[in-house]
Design a protein around this motif. Sequence first.
Motif, PDB file in Angstrom:
ATOM      1  N   THR A  89       0.845  -1.193   0.000  1.00  0.00           N
ATOM      2  CA  THR A  89       0.000   0.000   0.000  1.00  0.00           C
ATOM      3  C   THR A  89       0.879   1.242   0.000  1.00  0.00           C
ATOM      4  O   THR A  89       2.081   1.173   0.272  1.00  0.00           O
ATOM      5  CB  THR A  89      -0.917   0.036   1.244  1.00  0.00           C
ATOM      6  N   GLY A  90       0.262   2.375  -0.289  1.00  0.00           N
ATOM      7  CA  GLY A  90       1.000   3.631  -0.286  1.00  0.00           C
ATOM      8  C   GLY A  90       0.704   4.445  -1.523  1.00  0.00           C
ATOM      9  O   GLY A  90      -0.097   4.049  -2.381  1.00  0.00           O
ATOM     10  N   ILE A  91       1.342   5.592  -1.612  1.00  0.00           N
ATOM     11  CA  ILE A  91       1.173   6.504  -2.749  1.00  0.00           C
ATOM     12  C   ILE A  91       2.552   6.847  -3.296  1.00  0.00           C
ATOM     13  O   ILE A  91       3.457   7.216  -2.541  1.00  0.00           O
ATOM     14  CB  ILE A  91       0.440   7.793  -2.332  1.00  0.00           C
ATOM     15  N   VAL A  92       2.714   6.711  -4.612  1.00  0.00           N
ATOM     16  CA  VAL A  92       3.971   7.072  -5.274  1.00  0.00           C
ATOM     17  C   VAL A  92       3.682   8.128  -6.332  1.00  0.00           C
ATOM     18  O   VAL A  92       2.539   8.298  -6.762  1.00  0.00           O
ATOM     19  CB  VAL A  92       4.649   5.835  -5.912  1.00  0.00           C
ATOM     20  N   ASP A  93       4.735   8.838  -6.745  1.00  0.00           N
ATOM     21  CA  ASP A  93       4.528   9.967  -7.657  1.00  0.00           C
ATOM     22  C   ASP A  93       4.716   9.621  -9.130  1.00  0.00           C
ATOM     23  O   ASP A  93       4.620  10.505  -9.984  1.00  0.00           O
ATOM     24  CB  ASP A  93       5.420  11.146  -7.272  1.00  0.00           C
ATOM     25  N   ASN A  94       5.012   8.342  -9.441  1.00  0.00           N
ATOM     26  CA  ASN A  94       5.044   7.936 -10.843  1.00  0.00           C
ATOM     27  C   ASN A  94       4.826   6.427 -10.951  1.00  0.00           C
ATOM     28  O   ASN A  94       5.033   5.682  -9.984  1.00  0.00           O
ATOM     29  CB  ASN A  94       6.342   8.365 -11.544  1.00  0.00           C
TER      30      ASN A  94
ATOM     31  N   TYR B 287       8.226   4.737 -17.755  1.00  0.00           N
ATOM     32  CA  TYR B 287       8.827   5.947 -17.212  1.00  0.00           C
ATOM     33  C   TYR B 287       8.287   7.233 -17.834  1.00  0.00           C
ATOM     34  O   TYR B 287       8.827   8.313 -17.585  1.00  0.00           O
ATOM     35  CB  TYR B 287      10.350   5.891 -17.375  1.00  0.00           C
ATOM     36  N   LEU B 288       7.241   7.133 -18.621  1.00  0.00           N
ATOM     37  CA  LEU B 288       6.682   8.335 -19.234  1.00  0.00           C
ATOM     38  C   LEU B 288       5.958   9.184 -18.190  1.00  0.00           C
ATOM     39  O   LEU B 288       5.128   8.676 -17.430  1.00  0.00           O
ATOM     40  CB  LEU B 288       5.706   7.959 -20.352  1.00  0.00           C
ATOM     41  N   PRO B 289       6.248  10.482 -18.129  1.00  0.00           N
ATOM     42  CA  PRO B 289       5.569  11.364 -17.177  1.00  0.00           C
ATOM     43  C   PRO B 289       4.061  11.370 -17.417  1.00  0.00           C
ATOM     44  O   PRO B 289       3.601  11.400 -18.550  1.00  0.00           O
ATOM     45  CB  PRO B 289       6.180  12.737 -17.471  1.00  0.00           C
ATOM     46  N   GLY B 290       3.305  11.331 -16.335  1.00  0.00           N
ATOM     47  CA  GLY B 290       1.848  11.422 -16.439  1.00  0.00           C
ATOM     48  C   GLY B 290       1.126  10.098 -16.493  1.00  0.00           C
ATOM     49  O   GLY B 290      -0.079  10.045 -16.259  1.00  0.00           O
ATOM     50  N   VAL B 291       1.838   9.003 -16.786  1.00  0.00           N
ATOM     51  CA  VAL B 291       1.187   7.689 -16.872  1.00  0.00           C
ATOM     52  C   VAL B 291       0.865   7.188 -15.467  1.00  0.00           C
ATOM     53  O   VAL B 291       1.731   7.133 -14.590  1.00  0.00           O
ATOM     54  CB  VAL B 291       2.087   6.671 -17.600  1.00  0.00           C
ATOM     55  N   LYS B 292      -0.401   6.811 -15.250  1.00  0.00           N
ATOM     56  CA  LYS B 292      -0.842   6.316 -13.945  1.00  0.00           C
ATOM     57  C   LYS B 292      -1.017   4.800 -13.927  1.00  0.00           C
ATOM     58  O   LYS B 292      -0.916   4.171 -12.873  1.00  0.00           O
ATOM     59  CB  LYS B 292      -2.168   6.976 -13.562  1.00  0.00           C
ATOM     60  N   ALA B 293      -1.303   4.222 -15.076  1.00  0.00           N
ATOM     61  CA  ALA B 293      -1.531   2.777 -15.142  1.00  0.00           C
ATOM     62  C   ALA B 293      -1.386   2.323 -16.588  1.00  0.00           C
ATOM     63  O   ALA B 293      -1.586   3.113 -17.523  1.00  0.00           O
ATOM     64  CB  ALA B 293      -2.919   2.410 -14.612  1.00  0.00           C
ATOM     65  N   ILE B 294      -1.033   1.058 -16.763  1.00  0.00           N
ATOM     66  CA  ILE B 294      -0.928   0.473 -18.107  1.00  0.00           C
ATOM     67  C   ILE B 294      -1.685  -0.844 -18.114  1.00  0.00           C
ATOM     68  O   ILE B 294      -1.429  -1.725 -17.292  1.00  0.00           O
ATOM     69  CB  ILE B 294       0.536   0.229 -18.512  1.00  0.00           C
ATOM     70  N   ILE B 295      -2.606  -0.968 -19.046  1.00  0.00           N
ATOM     71  CA  ILE B 295      -3.346  -2.225 -19.239  1.00  0.00           C
ATOM     72  C   ILE B 295      -2.902  -2.806 -20.575  1.00  0.00           C
ATOM     73  O   ILE B 295      -3.101  -2.194 -21.630  1.00  0.00           O
ATOM     74  CB  ILE B 295      -4.869  -1.986 -19.238  1.00  0.00           C
ATOM     75  N   ASN B 296      -2.301  -3.988 -20.527  1.00  0.00           N
ATOM     76  CA  ASN B 296      -1.745  -4.588 -21.735  1.00  0.00           C
ATOM     77  C   ASN B 296      -2.687  -5.669 -22.278  1.00  0.00           C
ATOM     78  O   ASN B 296      -2.699  -6.800 -21.795  1.00  0.00           O
ATOM     79  CB  ASN B 296      -0.370  -5.187 -21.433  1.00  0.00           C
ATOM     80  N   ASN B 297      -3.478  -5.308 -23.274  1.00  0.00           N
ATOM     81  CA  ASN B 297      -4.407  -6.252 -23.900  1.00  0.00           C
ATOM     82  C   ASN B 297      -3.908  -6.742 -25.262  1.00  0.00           C
ATOM     83  O   ASN B 297      -4.689  -7.281 -26.061  1.00  0.00           O
ATOM     84  CB  ASN B 297      -5.787  -5.609 -24.074  1.00  0.00           C
ATOM     85  N   ILE B 298      -2.635  -6.537 -25.542  1.00  0.00           N
ATOM     86  CA  ILE B 298      -2.067  -6.992 -26.811  1.00  0.00           C
ATOM     87  C   ILE B 298      -2.050  -8.515 -26.840  1.00  0.00           C
ATOM     88  O   ILE B 298      -1.664  -9.170 -25.873  1.00  0.00           O
ATOM     89  CB  ILE B 298      -0.626  -6.459 -26.996  1.00  0.00           C
ATOM     90  N   LYS B 299      -2.480  -9.079 -27.954  1.00  0.00           N
ATOM     91  CA  LYS B 299      -2.526 -10.535 -28.105  1.00  0.00           C
ATOM     92  C   LYS B 299      -1.401 -11.011 -29.030  1.00  0.00           C
ATOM     93  O   LYS B 299      -0.847 -10.230 -29.805  1.00  0.00           O
ATOM     94  CB  LYS B 299      -3.881 -10.962 -28.662  1.00  0.00           C
ATOM     95  N   ILE B 300      -1.090 -12.291 -28.902  1.00  0.00           N
ATOM     96  CA  ILE B 300      -0.060 -12.899 -29.748  1.00  0.00           C
ATOM     97  C   ILE B 300      -0.741 -13.666 -30.883  1.00  0.00           C
ATOM     98  O   ILE B 300      -1.630 -14.479 -30.647  1.00  0.00           O
ATOM     99  CB  ILE B 300       0.824 -13.875 -28.952  1.00  0.00           C
ATOM    100  N   LYS B 301      -0.320 -13.389 -32.102  1.00  0.00           N
ATOM    101  CA  LYS B 301      -0.828 -14.127 -33.267  1.00  0.00           C
ATOM    102  C   LYS B 301       0.370 -14.506 -34.123  1.00  0.00           C
ATOM    103  O   LYS B 301       0.791 -13.765 -35.011  1.00  0.00           O
ATOM    104  CB  LYS B 301      -1.832 -13.299 -34.057  1.00  0.00           C
TER     105      LYS B 301
END
Length: 221
Positions: free
Chosen positions: A38-43, A131-145
Amino acid sequence: MKTNAQLQKSVQDAITWEPLLHAAEIGVTAKDGVVSLTGIVDNYAKKIEAEKAAKKVIGVKVLVDNIKVKIPNSSSKTDIEIADEIVKVFKSNVLIPENMIKVIVEDGQVTLEGEVLWDYQREMTKNALYYLPGVKAIINNIKIKSEIIDAIKQKDVENAMKMNWVVYDSDIHIKVAGTTVTLTGTVNSWHQKEEAGHIAWKTPGIQHVENNLFVDYEYSK
């Protein structure tokens, strides 16, 4: 064997050992192998680094990441600005198949969609945005074909596991069905579980990996 208190301290030490997290205020609780952060981070990068550090600790069976990303006003970016930076990152890396990937940015959350030929392309695309400024979360829905049509040989996957010292002595069972590899059995750490999954994903022609490995560790009461 570790007690819950010892596991908690091991994870705390692993997190504070990381230079990026040295000054971060991250809370850790541990109960029978279930570790919560738990906690809060700045990036967003700090959130990911804390997660990685915790997973490498022997005895962690399940990780619950409740760390929140709160971007300081001085570093905040609009969704348009974040999207522009993502385009620049994609163009600067020839290994990222940008024409096969769709990106959606909403309130700092980046969602990746599309299809690529290899898992490393999917992972590289996601990792390039940490490491991009402003990004809060990344959801990776890329599939493999995969375009490889050769039959996947179970023995090849088994041999690849034997070549990797991290999982060499683990009790891992492999089943191949079409383009899917299923992993069952037990390992001693989350790190071993993830490493086994990475090895399976490198199999030519693979499109799905079912990682059902169980992290087994006995705790002292």
